[in-house]
Scaffold this active site. Structure first.
Site, PDB file in Angstrom:
ATOM      1  N   CYS A   1      52.512  39.693  38.015  1.00 54.42           N
ATOM      2  CA  CYS A   1      53.644  39.843  37.103  1.00 54.42           C
ATOM      3  C   CYS A   1      54.730  40.606  37.845  1.00 54.42           C
ATOM      4  O   CYS A   1      54.480  41.716  38.341  1.00 54.42           O
ATOM      5  CB  CYS A   1      53.216  40.589  35.838  1.00 54.42           C
ATOM      6  SG  CYS A   1      54.540  40.739  34.614  1.00 54.42           S
ATOM      7  N   VAL A   2      55.908  40.008  37.921  1.00 56.70           N
ATOM      8  CA  VAL A   2      57.005  40.630  38.642  1.00 56.70           C
ATOM      9  C   VAL A   2      58.285  40.601  37.813  1.00 56.70           C
ATOM     10  O   VAL A   2      58.471  39.724  36.966  1.00 56.70           O
ATOM     11  CB  VAL A   2      57.259  39.951  40.007  1.00 56.70           C
ATOM     12  CG1 VAL A   2      56.049  40.094  40.919  1.00 56.70           C
ATOM     13  CG2 VAL A   2      57.611  38.493  39.831  1.00 56.70           C
TER      14      VAL A   2
END
Length: 120
Positions: free
Chosen positions: A99-100
């Site tokens: 997750c970025v």
């Protein structure tokens, strides 16, 4: 009308390679109108995940077949409410995930979810 939004560029929504399905990122587009679903991270996550589910179903798969997801958030402050909604789609399995935070997503979306699923 299809339950899968059309790609917003020159790419495939998903491609199968052997026992794996590689899905392009799904943003919260309404598949009937092609318009972005408005709302907060929960509303947009629900639509993005509905789009993921529709792509999976078109290949005879479900969330139980997902082995890896990649999540792009426009604001990492949405991480907790995103996770609360996302968890509803994986009650039986917890795929690997990255997750970025990104500076911008297509059509002004605040979330995008892509995945890899297995036919096994």
């Amino acid at each position: 009308m299809s339950k899968i939004p059309q790609a917003v560029g020159p790419y495939s929504v998903a491609m199968r390679n052997g026992d794996l399905l590689f899905m392009s990122g799904q943003i919260p587009l309404n598949p009937e109108t092609g318009e972005l679903v408005q709302g907060d991270i929960t509303a947009q996550t629900k639509q993005a995940m509905a789009n993921v589910q529709a792509v999976l179903a078109s290949y005879g798969l479900s969330f139980d077949n997902v082995i890896k997801t990649t999540v792009f958030l426009a604001d990492m402050n949405d991480f907790v409410p995103f996770n609360q909604e996302y968890a509803n789609y994986f009650p039986n399995s917890k795929p690997a995930r990255s997750c970025v935070e990104v500076s911008k997503l297509p059509k002004g979306a605040i979330v995008e979810v892509e995945c890899i699923a297995s036919f096994k």
